[in-house]
Enzyme design. Sequence first.
Site, PDB file in Angstrom:
ATOM      1  N   PRO A  30       0.822  -1.209   0.000  1.00 49.98           N
ATOM      2  CA  PRO A  30       0.000   0.000   0.000  1.00 49.98           C
ATOM      3  C   PRO A  30       0.857   1.261   0.000  1.00 49.98           C
ATOM      4  O   PRO A  30       1.858   1.331   0.714  1.00 49.98           O
ATOM      5  CB  PRO A  30      -0.782  -0.109   1.313  1.00 49.98           C
ATOM      6  N   CYS A  71       0.194  29.546 -14.217  1.00 49.66           N
ATOM      7  CA  CYS A  71      -0.265  30.099 -15.492  1.00 49.66           C
ATOM      8  C   CYS A  71      -0.780  29.003 -16.410  1.00 49.66           C
ATOM      9  O   CYS A  71      -0.168  28.681 -17.433  1.00 49.66           O
ATOM     10  CB  CYS A  71       0.862  30.877 -16.155  1.00 49.66           C
ATOM     11  N   TYR A 100       1.074  11.125  -3.292  1.00 46.52           N
ATOM     12  CA  TYR A 100       1.321  11.628  -4.648  1.00 46.52           C
ATOM     13  C   TYR A 100       1.052  13.128  -4.772  1.00 46.52           C
ATOM     14  O   TYR A 100       0.653  13.606  -5.827  1.00 46.52           O
ATOM     15  CB  TYR A 100       0.489  10.827  -5.675  1.00 46.52           C
ATOM     16  N   ARG A 105      -2.665  16.202  -9.227  1.00 47.42           N
ATOM     17  CA  ARG A 105      -3.630  15.121  -9.445  1.00 47.42           C
ATOM     18  C   ARG A 105      -4.938  15.571 -10.105  1.00 47.42           C
ATOM     19  O   ARG A 105      -5.440  14.887 -10.995  1.00 47.42           O
ATOM     20  CB  ARG A 105      -3.900  14.373  -8.135  1.00 47.42           C
TER      21      ARG A 105
HETATM   22  N1  LLP Z   1       3.042  -1.312  -5.977  1.00 48.12           N
HETATM   23  C1  LLP Z   1       3.370  -0.993  -7.232  1.00 48.12           C
HETATM   24  C2  LLP Z   1       4.175  -1.918  -8.023  1.00 48.12           C
HETATM   25  C3  LLP Z   1       2.968   0.232  -7.777  1.00 48.12           C
HETATM   26  O1  LLP Z   1       3.297   0.537  -9.026  1.00 48.12           O
HETATM   27  C4  LLP Z   1       2.202   1.123  -6.986  1.00 48.12           C
HETATM   28  C5  LLP Z   1       1.772   2.416  -7.525  1.00 48.12           C
HETATM   29  C6  LLP Z   1       1.882   0.747  -5.676  1.00 48.12           C
HETATM   30  C7  LLP Z   1       2.321  -0.490  -5.202  1.00 48.12           C
HETATM   31  C8  LLP Z   1       1.100   1.619  -4.748  1.00 48.12           C
HETATM   32  O2  LLP Z   1      -0.164   1.950  -5.203  1.00 48.12           O
HETATM   33  P1  LLP Z   1      -1.155   2.698  -4.178  1.00 48.12           P
HETATM   34  O3  LLP Z   1      -1.410   1.765  -3.039  1.00 48.12           O
HETATM   35  O4  LLP Z   1      -0.474   3.928  -3.713  1.00 48.12           O
HETATM   36  O5  LLP Z   1      -2.353   3.010  -4.998  1.00 48.12           O
HETATM   37  N2  LLP Z   1       0.382   9.035  -9.152  1.00 48.12           N
HETATM   38  C9  LLP Z   1      -0.847   8.256  -9.167  1.00 48.12           C
HETATM   39  C10 LLP Z   1      -0.622   6.870  -8.635  1.00 48.12           C
HETATM   40  C11 LLP Z   1       0.427   6.103  -9.382  1.00 48.12           C
HETATM   41  C12 LLP Z   1       0.648   4.775  -8.738  1.00 48.12           C
HETATM   42  C13 LLP Z   1       1.828   4.091  -9.283  1.00 48.12           C
HETATM   43  N3  LLP Z   1       2.090   2.824  -8.674  1.00 48.12           N
HETATM   44  C14 LLP Z   1      -1.890   8.997  -8.355  1.00 48.12           C
HETATM   45  O6  LLP Z   1      -1.629  10.095  -7.872  1.00 48.12           O
HETATM   46  O7  LLP Z   1      -3.025   8.514  -8.225  1.00 48.12           O
END
Ligand code: LLP
Length: 432
Positions: free
Chosen positions: A289, A359, A388, A328
């Site tokens: 997570p 801008c 993020y 985001r």
């Molecule tokens: N494991 C792997 C291999 C990943 O690529 C990611 C996220 C995670 C775990 C964690 O995912 P989470 O639990 O945080 O959803 N910038 C985007 C999210 C990109 C996620 C990339 N990989 C946003 O702001 O929503």
Amino acid sequence: MTQTISTNSQGHLTIGGVDTLELVKEFGTPLIAYDVKQIKQQIAAFKEVFIKENVSYRVTYASKAFSALAMYQLIAANGVGCDVVSGGELYAALQGSMAPEMIEFHGNNKLPAELEMAVDAQIGCIVIDNFQEIEFLDEILTRKQQTIKVALRITPGVEAETHEYITTGQSDSKFGFDVLSGQAKKALEQLLANPRMQVCGIHCHIGSQIFAVDGFIMAAKEMVRILKQWHDELGFEAQILNLGGGFGIRYTKEDQPLPAQDFVKEIIRVVKQEITQANLNLPEIWIEPGRALVGQAATTLYTIGSSKEVADVCHFIAVDGGMGDNIRPALYQAKYDAFLAKDPLAKPTQVATIVGKYCESGDVLVKNCELPDTKPGDILAIPSTGAYGYTMASNYNRNPRPAVVFCEDGQAKLVIRRETYQDMLAYELSLR
Ligand code: LLP
């Protein structure tokens, strides 16, 4: 995790027991304020499920969500591993006192220099993503006469219902080995034949900000099916089954995510059931997570500046940050709520569009936001900005990146100081 707005006797928003109006007096705005206890509670909640279900596990924090030194220190102190996706994150994790064996390394184009860093640090696991990486890693290990643990990243063919930019489990993803075409098995054969790479398990990550448990169930079933096939065909016995992260959180009042622990309970149930049916030994279950550990724990505080009324069309309220500290909304059409820190529960009297100071017309933080009357100098709070936000921040328009504070038990600790104009010129060389 429920979204609770805490206030003090003056009715002001508090974070970790600290009055947010006092916080901004001391640290300025924009300011990202984390409630440390919330992060600790989320960690504990995840762990508790595994402990109750009596399975070996690891919670690995996806540190791209918020990769501050202080964050690595916090998770290291709370028995959580981390995943890194670049040399920079690996460096920060090591500086942040993460034990190397608790670090795993992801990425679809790990550079030879980054792989070498990982080998030198003897991190816990490199998650192999493609054939080129096997070649690079083999060269490094041979040259250094070293070994390292690896896992194999697989795309299980599961499409998560989320924004297309943040899905990863489908076969046409840029990440990992595809199973249907046979390339995943071929990769495993190469790894098993390589005496310098100890294959510890398989990994998948189906996407991010996922609200339904179905995708995880399908992925878990598919992963166990693959394990069974590889067990029978290649004699492969996985010690670790890593099902990635992606557990959805609450950004606005409309979002109704399952408690993250419910996802995990379901994952464990399905893995146990499928593994028993397949007559295999239960591997360690790992999850990754990112957002679910830190997303709801932070609130960004801005100062309201100008506003603009377009008769019968729209009322813009501008704040002193925007797409530079939270890309985001512009990138994923992500939605947020906002309220005034001096009175979060005040009755709304207007519907406004909260914009930033960049801008770009796309620099909109919240559309159609219900707010009470506002005036310049009021502090606007946007919750659920802990994942993020800072890590995707930029200096666009030469706006300094915000400061970050950790709040707990009524105390605030600055963990990232606000960037200065001088900082922004620090890498630049003058022509004269
Ligand atoms: N494991 C792997 C291999 C990943 O690529 C990611 C996220 C995670 C775990 C964690 O995912 P989470 O639990 O945080 O959803 N910038 C985007 C999210 C990109 C996620 C990339 N990989 C946003 O702001 O929503």
